[in-house]
Scaffold this active site. Structure first.
Site, PDB file in Angstrom:
ATOM      1  CE  LYS A  44      -3.871   2.065   2.568  1.00 54.16           C
ATOM      2  NZ  LYS A  44      -4.784   1.885   3.735  1.00 54.16           N
ATOM      3  CG  ASP A 182     -13.802   1.943   5.454  1.00 56.56           C
ATOM      4  OD1 ASP A 182     -15.026   1.983   5.182  1.00 56.56           O
ATOM      5  OD2 ASP A 182     -12.909   2.134   4.612  1.00 56.56           O
TER       6      ASP A 182
END
Length: 298
Positions: A44, A182
């Site tokens: 990432k 999330d």
């Protein structure tokens, strides 16, 4: 991705860039091969300029890092993606984790129509002559997340297996006073054996102990947000996450989200898909979505 990012000697000595997994406001995610053992990992790329000041923490073991990295480095659970390492580049923090999941495409030889019924048709791929130069270099990998998997017809037993693992991951986080914040189908990767792992801890945080420190900012997806979040009220975290679990369960069972807009979320109003007998899914005593119909193995 365009070749304009110059990576350090350390990175180039240890990794070889692979496919594109996804991109967003924070940056993007690529696969890579770890040269030492040929293991495929996920990387990432987190843009430093987009990390809020209050999201940096001083970790006693790994130094000053984004809270996402500190949290992942401190946890260990079979249903949460494993932290490998991080690399501090000029403009990006590179978060390297294990790569989990199977591409949910009927052309994937790992998938079996008998074991994995209801597979989607393979997506049409553009011939090479119609691809841009960047597309020829970086392949966009078909998603391995639950969003793709639940496009299929999932049996009750498989639904139980999937959802139980998600609940166990959230229970583990809450036991450590951590909230993911999330929770949604796109942040759950899944393999051909329906083994799931929770990913993307960019919004994760520690549960506040006092009301004056409750969360006021929400970075998740509105469809999974609880009424207090939609109403822009301060929230503690775990209660909102339980709501998200309910939304996720409904989505896994029926292949669609129970709420279509903010008004329906605030009212707790949902409609079952057509040709569904609500009696199978409703608790007759309090008229709520009947979790235990599917989750009695937890």
């Amino acid at each position: 991705m365009s070749g304009k990012i110059h990576l350090s000697k350390y990175f180039n000595k240890h990794y070889i860039i692979g496919d594109l997994l996804g991109d967003g406001a924070f940056g993007f995610v690529l696969t890579a091969i770890r040269i030492a053992d040929s293991t495929e990992v996920a990387i990432k790329f987190i843009s430093k300029s987009k990390i809020p000041d209050d999201s940096w923490v001083d970790d006693p073991h790994i130094g000053r890092v984004p809270q996402e990295i500190a949290i992942l480095n401190s946890i260990n659970h079979p249903n949460i993606i494993n932290f490998v390492e991080y690399i501090n580049e000029d403009d990006y923090i590179l978060l390297i984790t294990e790569l989990h999941g199977t591409e949910w495409d009927s052309s994937n030889p790992l998938l079996n129509p008998i074991k994995n019924p209801g597979l989607r048709l393979a997506k049409h791929q553009k011939p090479d002559e119609f691809k841009t130069d960047q597309e020829k270099v970086i392949r966009k990998r078909t998603s391995c997340d639950l969003f793709e998997c639940i496009d299929t017809k999932i049996t009750k037993a498989t639904t139980q297996k999937i959802f139980a693992q998600i609940v166990l991951a959230i229970y583990y986080l809450h036991s450590l006073n951590i909230v993911h914040r999330d929770l949604k189908d796109e942040n759950i990767v899944i393999d051909e054996n329906y083994h799931v792992k929770l990913i993307d801890f960019g919004s994760a945080s520690y549960i506040p102990k006092h009301p004056e420190n409750y969360f006021t900012r929400f970075n998740g997806t509105t469809h999974f947000a609880s009424p207090e979040i939609v109403k822009k009220k301060a929230y503690r975290g775990p209660e909102a996450e339980i709501w998200s679990l309910g939304v996720l369960l409904f989505t896994i069972v029926f292949g669609e989200n129970p709420f279509q807009n903010k008004d329906e979320i605030m009212e707790g109003k949902y409609i079952f898909p057509s040709k569904i007998d609500p009696g199978k899914y409703i608790n007759k005593k309090n008229k709520t979505f009947y979790y235990y119909y599917l989750c009695n193995i937890i």
